[in-house]
Motif scaffolding. Structure first.
Motif, PDB file in Angstrom:
ATOM      1  N   LEU A   1      53.238  33.020 -49.449  1.00 39.61           N
ATOM      2  CA  LEU A   1      54.094  33.718 -50.897  1.00 39.61           C
ATOM      3  C   LEU A   1      55.499  33.950 -50.396  1.00 39.61           C
ATOM      4  O   LEU A   1      55.659  34.283 -49.120  1.00 39.61           O
ATOM      5  N   GLY A   2      56.363  34.133 -51.366  1.00 41.72           N
ATOM      6  CA  GLY A   2      57.618  34.524 -51.301  1.00 41.72           C
ATOM      7  C   GLY A   2      58.547  33.228 -50.333  1.00 41.72           C
ATOM      8  O   GLY A   2      59.421  33.402 -49.789  1.00 41.72           O
TER       9      GLY A   2
ATOM     10  N   TYR B   1      41.062  34.319 -60.773  1.00 43.85           N
ATOM     11  CA  TYR B   1      40.172  33.251 -60.491  1.00 43.85           C
ATOM     12  C   TYR B   1      41.173  32.332 -59.277  1.00 43.85           C
ATOM     13  O   TYR B   1      40.642  32.233 -58.406  1.00 43.85           O
ATOM     14  N   LEU B   2      42.370  31.988 -59.627  1.00 44.97           N
ATOM     15  CA  LEU B   2      43.245  31.352 -58.806  1.00 44.97           C
ATOM     16  C   LEU B   2      43.528  32.248 -57.583  1.00 44.97           C
ATOM     17  O   LEU B   2      43.715  31.630 -56.295  1.00 44.97           O
ATOM     18  N   THR B   3      43.535  33.553 -57.531  1.00 46.55           N
ATOM     19  CA  THR B   3      43.710  34.298 -56.425  1.00 46.55           C
ATOM     20  C   THR B   3      42.560  34.279 -55.647  1.00 46.55           C
ATOM     21  O   THR B   3      42.558  33.902 -54.446  1.00 46.55           O
TER      22      THR B   3
ATOM     23  N   ALA C   1      49.308  33.037 -58.757  1.00 47.34           N
ATOM     24  CA  ALA C   1      49.256  32.513 -60.220  1.00 47.34           C
ATOM     25  C   ALA C   1      50.450  33.127 -60.859  1.00 47.34           C
ATOM     26  O   ALA C   1      50.253  33.378 -61.968  1.00 47.34           O
ATOM     27  N   ALA C   2      51.729  32.760 -60.199  1.00 44.62           N
ATOM     28  CA  ALA C   2      52.841  33.479 -60.982  1.00 44.62           C
ATOM     29  C   ALA C   2      52.819  33.082 -62.406  1.00 44.62           C
ATOM     30  O   ALA C   2      53.520  33.870 -63.053  1.00 44.62           O
TER      31      ALA C   2
ATOM     32  N   VAL D   1      51.318  17.876 -43.823  1.00 41.26           N
ATOM     33  CA  VAL D   1      51.853  17.755 -45.421  1.00 41.26           C
ATOM     34  C   VAL D   1      52.377  19.227 -45.625  1.00 41.26           C
ATOM     35  O   VAL D   1      51.840  20.318 -45.511  1.00 41.26           O
ATOM     36  N   VAL D   2      53.453  19.356 -46.348  1.00 42.48           N
ATOM     37  CA  VAL D   2      53.908  20.490 -47.393  1.00 42.48           C
ATOM     38  C   VAL D   2      53.643  20.421 -48.731  1.00 42.48           C
ATOM     39  O   VAL D   2      54.183  19.069 -49.143  1.00 42.48           O
ATOM     40  N   VAL D   3      52.856  21.054 -49.194  1.00 41.43           N
ATOM     41  CA  VAL D   3      52.926  21.297 -50.711  1.00 41.43           C
ATOM     42  C   VAL D   3      53.719  22.292 -51.076  1.00 41.43           C
ATOM     43  O   VAL D   3      54.025  23.734 -50.740  1.00 41.43           O
ATOM     44  N   VAL D   4      54.651  22.236 -52.171  1.00 41.29           N
ATOM     45  CA  VAL D   4      55.463  22.994 -52.517  1.00 41.29           C
ATOM     46  C   VAL D   4      55.170  23.357 -53.864  1.00 41.29           C
ATOM     47  O   VAL D   4      54.818  22.839 -54.915  1.00 41.29           O
ATOM     48  N   GLY D   5      54.638  24.863 -54.153  1.00 39.23           N
ATOM     49  CA  GLY D   5      54.075  25.454 -55.340  1.00 39.23           C
ATOM     50  C   GLY D   5      52.618  25.735 -55.045  1.00 39.23           C
ATOM     51  O   GLY D   5      51.827  25.008 -54.854  1.00 39.23           O
ATOM     52  N   GLY D   6      52.248  26.915 -55.558  1.00 43.37           N
ATOM     53  CA  GLY D   6      51.056  27.315 -55.090  1.00 43.37           C
ATOM     54  C   GLY D   6      50.320  27.669 -56.517  1.00 43.37           C
ATOM     55  O   GLY D   6      49.424  28.651 -56.563  1.00 43.37           O
TER      56      GLY D   6
END
Ligand code: FAD
Length: 365
Positions: A100-101, A86-88, A44-45, A11-16
């Motif tokens: 990331l990136g 929190y998300l970090t 957490a962008a 599985v690839v998830v796009v968006g963190g």
């Protein structure tokens, strides 16, 4: 690039963001081989793009992703930086594989699975979860182009604090929670006008000592689905939490107007027949969703993704985190886990039924 050159995953998830992390939690529990590709270089962008003084409208007790409580007093209303922290911490706590990136340029069907392409590489996956957010592309109406260069204009994603906006008269356009909060903050130091295009239903933040979301939970309203009559009615009407037009006018002296209809020079004409000459404008006019990077038969004739609770008709391709994807909670911190768990179950079921191809022993970049 073809499948053979690509790194392979179940599985690839796009968006963190919160949706990507929530599905990551369930995929990790399944022991699945997966990765989360995040375009931004910091976690957490989306929250980092929100203004400095933002206070959540959901109290801490309702801000937890699966498996980890949101820290602090459950009744407090956390700020933007609390969510970033929190998300970090969440990704670290569960050791989630967030890269990331890694901006995904396209997702296309390939060899019974999907090829996920980036500028500098590709990933092959049996299944893909698109968690790129409900608020992707800042929307500014075309009339903005008609204003003089001297008028400072910014979308709410670029607004950080009153310092972002020049001294003088400011028009905030947008009658949602964002427009109301920014107008209130600016009103302490400037003459502020607020253009409200469509009135949203005002709801108090607290009722008889309890938070609004306590009632939404207790009555089950937060989990009413878009398939129910009440869910359909609720999804058609935005809500304004903790503020009212009357309060903004009386307590903060903000001048209220109707919809912004046209602009020229430094003047904006409003639906109530008034005109305002402005030094600055904050466009709190929302966002557009962009799924044009997906090349799969999942769109209707109007270009909208067709899905059932995030499950598309292209086997193994899912969406997560959209506004009203299934319920009011679908795009909220504390409830995205419900849809995430549902998608994770779909992934598990499909993995069990579809024989996977033999894997190369080593991953090649
Ligand atoms: C002003 C404001 C206030 C809010 N207040 C609250 C609140 O009080 N309580 C609450 O529960 N919710 C609140 N929300 C709603 C909600 O929690 C957020 O919108 C949330 O950020 C959505 O999470 P997400 O993970 O679905 O999307 P996002 O947080 O937008 O994350 C999506 C991620 O995908 C990445 N991405 C996008 N495209 C690509 C690509 N092509 N390749 C790789 N990565 C990509 C982005 O960089 C981003 O990090 C608020 C929203 C706003 C706008």
């Amino acid at each position: 690039m073809n499948d053979n050159d690509a790194k392979r995953y179940d599985v690839v998830v796009v968006g963190g963001g919160q949706a990507g992390l929530a599905i990551g939690y369930f995929l990790a529990r399944q022991g699945r081989d997966f990765t989360i590709l995040e375009a931004a270089t910091e976690p957490a962008a989306a929250w980092r793009e929100r203004w400095d003084s933002l206070k959540l409208f959901t109290p801490a007790r309702y801000n937890a992703l699966p498996g980890l409580a949101f820290p602090g007093d459950p009744d407090r209303y956390p700020g933007r930086d609390d969510v970033v922290a929190y998300l970090t911490d969440y990704a670290r706590h569960f050791d989630l594989p967030v890269e990331l990136g890694r901006h995904v340029r396209s997702i296309a069907r390939s060899d019974g699975g999907y090829l996920v392409e980036l500028d500098d590489g590709a990933y092959a996956a049996d299944q893909v979860v698109v968690a790129t957010g409900p608020f992707q592309i800042p929307f500014v109406p075309a009339m903005a182009d008609e204003l003089d260069d001297e008028v400072v204009q910014l979308h709410s994603t670029s607004y950080r604090s009153p310092h972002s906006v020049p001294e003088g008269r400011v028009l905030v356009v947008g009658g949602g929670n964002t427009g109301f909060q920014i107008a209130e903050e600016l009103s302490a130091s400037r003459e502020v006008h607020l253009s409200i295009g469509s009135r949203q239903t005002p709801l108090p933040q607290r009722i008889l000592g309890r938070d609004l979301f306590w009632y939404l939970e207790a009555t089950g309203l937060i989990r009413k689905t878009t398939e129910s009559r009440i869910g359909r009615r609720l999804s058609g009407r935005e809500t304004l939490i903790g503020s009212t037009p009357r309060r903004l006018r009386r307590k903060h002296g903000v001048v209220l107007h109707g919809r912004a209809v046209s602009a020229a020079g430094s003047t904006v004409a409003l639906g109530d027949g008034t005109q305002v000459e402005v030094d600055g404008i904050v466009w709190a006019t929302g966002f557009k969703v962009d799924h044009s990077f997906i090349d799969a038969p999942i769109f209707d004739s109007a270009g909208r993704v067709v899905h059932q609770r995030g499950v598309t008709e292209s086997p193994g391709l899912y969406l997560l985190g959209l506004t009203w994807q299934h319920t009011r909670g679908s795009a909220l911190l504390g409830w995205v886990k419900d849809d995430a768990e549902h998608i994770a179950n779909q992934i598990e079921t499909l993995s069990a039924t579809v024989p996977t191809e033999p894997r190369a022993p080593e991953r090649v970049a």
